[in-house]
Design a protein around this motif. Structure first.
Motif, PDB file in Angstrom:
ATOM      1  N   THR A 115      26.547  55.057  13.411  1.00  0.00           N
ATOM      2  CA  THR A 115      27.401  55.252  12.246  1.00  0.00           C
ATOM      3  C   THR A 115      28.845  54.974  12.661  1.00  0.00           C
ATOM      4  OG1 THR A 115      25.942  56.997  11.398  1.00  0.00           O
ATOM      5  CG2 THR A 115      28.168  56.869  10.468  1.00  0.00           C
ATOM      6  N   VAL A 116      29.500  54.083  11.928  1.00  0.00           N
ATOM      7  CA  VAL A 116      30.893  53.735  12.211  1.00  0.00           C
ATOM      8  C   VAL A 116      31.780  54.419  11.173  1.00  0.00           C
ATOM      9  CG1 VAL A 116      32.596  51.880  12.434  1.00  0.00           C
ATOM     10  CG2 VAL A 116      30.247  51.525  13.235  1.00  0.00           C
ATOM     11  N   VAL A 117      32.743  55.198  11.675  1.00  0.00           N
ATOM     12  CA  VAL A 117      33.650  55.951  10.798  1.00  0.00           C
ATOM     13  C   VAL A 117      35.029  55.302  10.840  1.00  0.00           C
ATOM     14  CG1 VAL A 117      34.670  58.202  10.326  1.00  0.00           C
ATOM     15  CG2 VAL A 117      32.403  58.049  11.390  1.00  0.00           C
ATOM     16  N   HIS A 118      35.557  54.988   9.655  1.00  0.00           N
ATOM     17  CA  HIS A 118      36.916  54.438   9.598  1.00  0.00           C
ATOM     18  C   HIS A 118      37.563  54.868   8.298  1.00  0.00           C
ATOM     19  CE1 HIS A 118      40.240  52.080  10.830  1.00  0.00           C
ATOM     20  NE2 HIS A 118      40.060  51.066  10.008  1.00  0.00           N
ATOM     21  N   ARG A 119      38.875  55.059   8.369  1.00  0.00           N
ATOM     22  CA  ARG A 119      39.584  55.627   7.218  1.00  0.00           C
ATOM     23  C   ARG A 119      39.806  54.635   6.085  1.00  0.00           C
ATOM     24  NH1 ARG A 119      43.268  54.349  11.098  1.00  0.00           N
ATOM     25  NH2 ARG A 119      45.182  53.284  10.442  1.00  0.00           N
ATOM     26  N   ARG A 120      39.611  53.339   6.358  1.00  0.00           N
ATOM     27  CA  ARG A 120      39.809  52.329   5.312  1.00  0.00           C
ATOM     28  C   ARG A 120      38.884  51.143   5.562  1.00  0.00           C
ATOM     29  NH1 ARG A 120      44.361  48.665   7.012  1.00  0.00           N
ATOM     30  NH2 ARG A 120      44.789  49.127   9.199  1.00  0.00           N
ATOM     31  N   PRO A 121      38.642  50.323   4.541  1.00  0.00           N
ATOM     32  CA  PRO A 121      37.697  49.207   4.695  1.00  0.00           C
ATOM     33  C   PRO A 121      38.164  48.129   5.661  1.00  0.00           C
ATOM     34  CG  PRO A 121      38.060  49.727   2.374  1.00  0.00           C
ATOM     35  CD  PRO A 121      39.083  50.484   3.144  1.00  0.00           C
ATOM     36  N   LYS A 122      39.484  47.978   5.858  1.00  0.00           N
ATOM     37  CA  LYS A 122      39.994  46.913   6.703  1.00  0.00           C
ATOM     38  C   LYS A 122      40.005  47.348   8.165  1.00  0.00           C
ATOM     39  CE  LYS A 122      43.886  43.698   7.199  1.00  0.00           C
ATOM     40  NZ  LYS A 122      42.987  42.517   7.195  1.00  0.00           N
ATOM     41  N   PHE A 123      39.390  46.521   9.030  1.00  0.00           N
ATOM     42  CA  PHE A 123      39.346  46.793  10.465  1.00  0.00           C
ATOM     43  C   PHE A 123      40.379  45.923  11.185  1.00  0.00           C
ATOM     44  CE2 PHE A 123      35.454  48.578   9.020  1.00  0.00           C
ATOM     45  CZ  PHE A 123      35.075  49.532   9.954  1.00  0.00           C
ATOM     46  N   ARG A 124      40.816  46.381  12.370  1.00  0.00           N
ATOM     47  CA  ARG A 124      41.807  45.651  13.147  1.00  0.00           C
ATOM     48  C   ARG A 124      41.165  44.781  14.230  1.00  0.00           C
ATOM     49  NH1 ARG A 124      42.797  50.777  13.425  1.00  0.00           N
ATOM     50  NH2 ARG A 124      42.562  50.819  15.708  1.00  0.00           N
ATOM     51  N   ALA A 125      39.872  44.607  14.163  1.00  0.00           N
ATOM     52  CA  ALA A 125      39.146  43.850  15.181  1.00  0.00           C
ATOM     53  C   ALA A 125      39.108  42.369  14.818  1.00  0.00           C
ATOM     54  CB  ALA A 125      37.733  44.402  15.318  1.00  0.00           C
ATOM     55  N   ALA A 126      38.536  41.571  15.726  1.00  0.00           N
ATOM     56  CA  ALA A 126      38.403  40.134  15.488  1.00  0.00           C
ATOM     57  C   ALA A 126      37.577  39.893  14.236  1.00  0.00           C
ATOM     58  CB  ALA A 126      37.743  39.476  16.691  1.00  0.00           C
ATOM     59  N   PRO A 127      38.038  39.029  13.340  1.00  0.00           N
ATOM     60  CA  PRO A 127      37.336  38.804  12.060  1.00  0.00           C
ATOM     61  C   PRO A 127      35.867  38.441  12.225  1.00  0.00           C
ATOM     62  CG  PRO A 127      39.502  37.772  12.020  1.00  0.00           C
ATOM     63  CD  PRO A 127      39.296  38.260  13.427  1.00  0.00           C
ATOM     64  N   GLU A 150      21.187  48.045   9.746  1.00  0.00           N
ATOM     65  CA  GLU A 150      21.167  48.259  11.190  1.00  0.00           C
ATOM     66  C   GLU A 150      22.308  49.170  11.648  1.00  0.00           C
ATOM     67  OE1 GLU A 150      19.391  43.759  12.016  1.00  0.00           O
ATOM     68  OE2 GLU A 150      21.436  44.274  12.625  1.00  0.00           O
ATOM     69  N   ILE A 151      23.341  49.268  10.833  1.00  0.00           N
ATOM     70  CA  ILE A 151      24.506  50.108  11.117  1.00  0.00           C
ATOM     71  C   ILE A 151      24.899  50.826   9.833  1.00  0.00           C
ATOM     72  CG2 ILE A 151      26.980  50.086  11.713  1.00  0.00           C
ATOM     73  CD1 ILE A 151      26.466  47.648  13.455  1.00  0.00           C
ATOM     74  N   ASP A 152      25.286  52.094   9.936  1.00  0.00           N
ATOM     75  CA  ASP A 152      25.813  52.825   8.786  1.00  0.00           C
ATOM     76  C   ASP A 152      27.338  52.800   8.843  1.00  0.00           C
ATOM     77  OD1 ASP A 152      23.248  53.550   7.946  1.00  0.00           O
ATOM     78  OD2 ASP A 152      23.249  55.332   9.233  1.00  0.00           O
ATOM     79  N   LEU A 153      27.974  52.464   7.742  1.00  0.00           N
ATOM     80  CA  LEU A 153      29.428  52.484   7.658  1.00  0.00           C
ATOM     81  C   LEU A 153      29.861  53.688   6.821  1.00  0.00           C
ATOM     82  CD1 LEU A 153      30.336  48.704   7.087  1.00  0.00           C
ATOM     83  CD2 LEU A 153      30.291  50.000   9.231  1.00  0.00           C
ATOM     84  N   ALA A 154      30.667  54.566   7.416  1.00  0.00           N
ATOM     85  CA  ALA A 154      31.207  55.724   6.703  1.00  0.00           C
ATOM     86  C   ALA A 154      32.676  55.436   6.416  1.00  0.00           C
ATOM     87  CB  ALA A 154      31.041  56.980   7.534  1.00  0.00           C
ATOM     88  N   ILE A 155      32.946  54.905   5.233  1.00  0.00           N
ATOM     89  CA  ILE A 155      34.297  54.483   4.831  1.00  0.00           C
ATOM     90  C   ILE A 155      34.540  54.973   3.404  1.00  0.00           C
ATOM     91  CG2 ILE A 155      35.790  52.471   4.426  1.00  0.00           C
ATOM     92  CD1 ILE A 155      34.018  50.909   6.388  1.00  0.00           C
ATOM     93  N   PRO A 156      35.669  55.541   3.061  1.00  0.00           N
ATOM     94  CA  PRO A 156      36.825  55.857   3.911  1.00  0.00           C
ATOM     95  C   PRO A 156      36.765  57.313   4.377  1.00  0.00           C
ATOM     96  CG  PRO A 156      37.456  56.051   1.624  1.00  0.00           C
ATOM     97  CD  PRO A 156      35.978  55.780   1.642  1.00  0.00           C
ATOM     98  N   TYR A 157      36.317  57.535   5.580  1.00  0.00           N
ATOM     99  CA  TYR A 157      36.200  58.886   6.139  1.00  0.00           C
ATOM    100  C   TYR A 157      37.000  58.991   7.438  1.00  0.00           C
ATOM    101  CZ  TYR A 157      32.446  60.330   2.938  1.00  0.00           C
ATOM    102  OH  TYR A 157      31.715  60.682   1.832  1.00  0.00           O
ATOM    103  N   GLN A 158      37.310  60.225   7.800  1.00  0.00           N
ATOM    104  CA  GLN A 158      37.931  60.527   9.077  1.00  0.00           C
ATOM    105  C   GLN A 158      37.164  61.659   9.734  1.00  0.00           C
ATOM    106  OE1 GLN A 158      42.450  60.228   9.145  1.00  0.00           O
ATOM    107  NE2 GLN A 158      42.137  60.750   7.010  1.00  0.00           N
ATOM    108  N   LEU A 159      37.329  61.800  11.056  1.00  0.00           N
ATOM    109  CA  LEU A 159      36.687  62.906  11.758  1.00  0.00           C
ATOM    110  C   LEU A 159      37.280  64.236  11.286  1.00  0.00           C
ATOM    111  CD1 LEU A 159      36.625  61.509  15.414  1.00  0.00           C
ATOM    112  CD2 LEU A 159      34.800  61.432  13.712  1.00  0.00           C
ATOM    113  N   HIS A 160      36.398  65.195  11.067  1.00  0.00           N
ATOM    114  CA  HIS A 160      36.860  66.492  10.560  1.00  0.00           C
ATOM    115  C   HIS A 160      36.398  67.642  11.448  1.00  0.00           C
ATOM    116  CE1 HIS A 160      38.343  69.316   7.600  1.00  0.00           C
ATOM    117  NE2 HIS A 160      37.157  69.920   7.542  1.00  0.00           N
ATOM    118  N   GLY A 161      35.233  67.511  12.085  1.00  0.00           N
ATOM    119  CA  GLY A 161      34.744  68.600  12.917  1.00  0.00           C
ATOM    120  C   GLY A 161      33.515  68.203  13.708  1.00  0.00           C
ATOM    121  N   LEU A 162      33.160  69.064  14.673  1.00  0.00           N
ATOM    122  CA  LEU A 162      31.970  68.867  15.506  1.00  0.00           C
ATOM    123  C   LEU A 162      31.101  70.110  15.386  1.00  0.00           C
ATOM    124  CD1 LEU A 162      33.777  67.509  18.704  1.00  0.00           C
ATOM    125  CD2 LEU A 162      32.625  66.142  16.952  1.00  0.00           C
TER     126      LEU A 162
END
Length: 344
Positions: free
Chosen positions: A188-200, A214-226
Motif C-alpha cells: 500500500t502506497v500512502v501519499h498526501r496528493r495524487p502527484k508524485f515527485r518520482a520519475a514519470p 498489484e498495488i494499493d494506492l491510499a491517496i490523499p492520506y497521511q500517516l496518522h498512527g501505528l
C-alpha cells in the motif's frame, strides 16, 4: 556480511574511514592493497551511503565497465572487493569527536561509545552525516527497534510475504513499491496528493500496477498512527486532512520522507571548510591537517567533479599518500594489480 565491533571497546586500525558509501568502500580496497587495515564508521545501519539509502534500484550509467548498474548492486560489488581485507564496520553511529594524539595518531569517539585509534583518517562522508526524516508518530521508537518501521531496505527478501505500507511521494517510495509488489503479500502506497515527485515513467508503471490490483494506492492520506504491541506492527492508521481515517493491515512501514543532511561534528574538527565541503590538496586529498584526507562528494578542490568515479580515484590517491605514514622509511614501488594480485 560485514563484521561489527562490540560496543564500548577500543578499536585499533591503520586507517579510519568515515563513511561507507562508494568512495569509502573503495578506499578500504586501496588501503588493503597497500597492507593497511581499515575501520569504517557510518551513521546508517547498512553500508552503501546514499547509493543504498536513496536509489538502490536505480541504474547508474557512468561506472566504468558497467553500462548500467543499480546502486545496491554497485555497493555489493564494492563490499565484495573490500572483503578480503577484513575491514571492521561500525554502523549506525557517527564520529562525535576526532583528536590528534601526541604521537601523531588520531583518537575517534563514536556516538555508541567506541574509541577508535588510527594512524590516519579518510573522510568519505558524502554530504556529511545524514539520517532519515522520521514521521511524528506515537511509539515510533518501539517499532523502529524491531524493524517494523524502516527508512531503507537492505535486503528485499526480508519483506517477502509481508504486508508493507510505503509512505512518501519520491523515487524511493515508487521504486520500492514496484520492486516489492511481486514478493510482498500486499503493498500500500500512502501519499498526501495524487502527484508524485518520482520519475514519470516509474510513476506510470506504479499506476498501471495499481489498476491491475498489484498495488494499493491510499491517496490523499497521511500517516496518522501505528497499532501493535511490543514493537510488532498490526495496522498503520491513515488520515485525510479532513480527519477521515483508514486502518491498513501491515507488518512493516517503509517511510521515505527524504534525508536530513548536515556536517554535524565534522564542522568542529578544525578542517578547512569551504561551503560545507572540505578543501583538500588535489594530488593527495590531504586536508589542512596532516594524516587526515577527504575523498568523494565532501572533498573540494579546483576542477572537482562530483562523480562516483572521481571519488574512486581520490580514494586511490589518498591511500598512496597515507602509506608512508603507516610504513615510514619503506619505499612504495607502484605495481599494477594484474602483477601483484590481492595481498593475503
Amino acid at each position: 556480511m560485514p563484521s561489527e565491533a562490540q560496543h564500548h571497546v577500543a578499536v585499533e586500525a591503520d586507517v579510519a574511514v568515515i563513511g561507507a558509501g562508494p568512495a569509502g568502500l573503495f578506499a578500504v580496497f586501496e588501503c588493503g592493497m597497500l597492507r593497511m587495515k581499515c575501520v569504517v564508521i557510518d551513521t546508517l545501519e547498512a553500508i552503501g551511503g546514499q547509493c543504498a539509502a536513496l536509489y538502490p534500484e536505480k541504474p547508474i550509467f557512468d561506472i566504468p565497465a558497467h553500462p548500467a548498474i543499480a546502486g545496491a548492486a554497485l555497493i555489493e560489488r564494492l563490499a565484495e572487493q573490500a572483503a578480503p581485507f577484513a575491514p571492521i564496520y561500525l554502523l549506525g553511529r557517527r564520529v562525535d569527536a576526532l583528536a590528534e594524539q601526541p604521537d601523531g595518531s588520531f583518537r575517534l569517539q563514536t556516538s555508541k561509545g567506541e574509541v577508535v585509534r588510527a594512524r590516519a583518517v579518510i573522510v568519505a562522508a558524502g554530504a556529511g552525516a545524514f539520517g532519515p526524516n522520521r514521521p511524528p508518530l506515537n511509539d515510533l521508537d518501539a517499532f523502529e527497534a524491531t524493524g517494523a518501521v524502516r527508512y531503507m531496505v537492505s535486503r528485499r527478501e526480508e519483506l517477502r510475504g509481508k504486508r508493507v505500507v510505503i509512505a512518501g511521494g519520491g523515487d524511493s517510495a515508487v521504486d520500492w513499491a514496484l520492486s516489492l509488489k511481486d514478493i510482498a503479500a500486499r503493498v500500500t502506497v500512502v501519499h498526501r496528493r495524487p502527484k508524485f515527485r518520482a520519475a514519470p515513467e516509474t510513476v506510470a508503471q506504479m499506476e498501471a500496477a495499481a489498476e491491475r490490483g498489484e498495488i494499493d494506492l491510499a491517496i490523499p492520506y497521511q500517516l496518522h498512527g501505528l497499532e501493535g504491541k511490543d514493537g510488532v506492527l498490526d495496522h498503520v492508521v491513515l488520515a485525510t486532512l479532513k480527519g477521515e481515517e483508514r486502518r491498513v493491515p501491515a507488518d512493516h512501514l517503509l517511510a521515505f520522507f527524504g534525508l536530513s543532511m548536515e556536517l554535524g561534528p565534522i564542522a568542529d574538527w578544525g578542517l578547512g571548510l569551504e561551503r560545507s565541503h572540505i578543501a583538500v590538496a588535489p594530488a593527495t586529498c590531504m586536508t589542512n591537517i596532516a594524516g587526515i584526507h577527504a575523498v568523494g562528494d565532501i572533498a573540494t578542490y579546483p576542477g572537482k567533479l562530483k562523480l562516483i568515479l572521481q571519488g574512486f580515484s581520490e580514494a586511490a590517491m589518498a591511500a598512496h599518500a597515507i602509506h608512508p605514514r603507516i610504513f615510514p622509511g619503506e619505499a612504495l614501488h607502484f605495481e599494477y594489480s594484474t602483477s601483484k594480485g590481492v595481498p593475503a
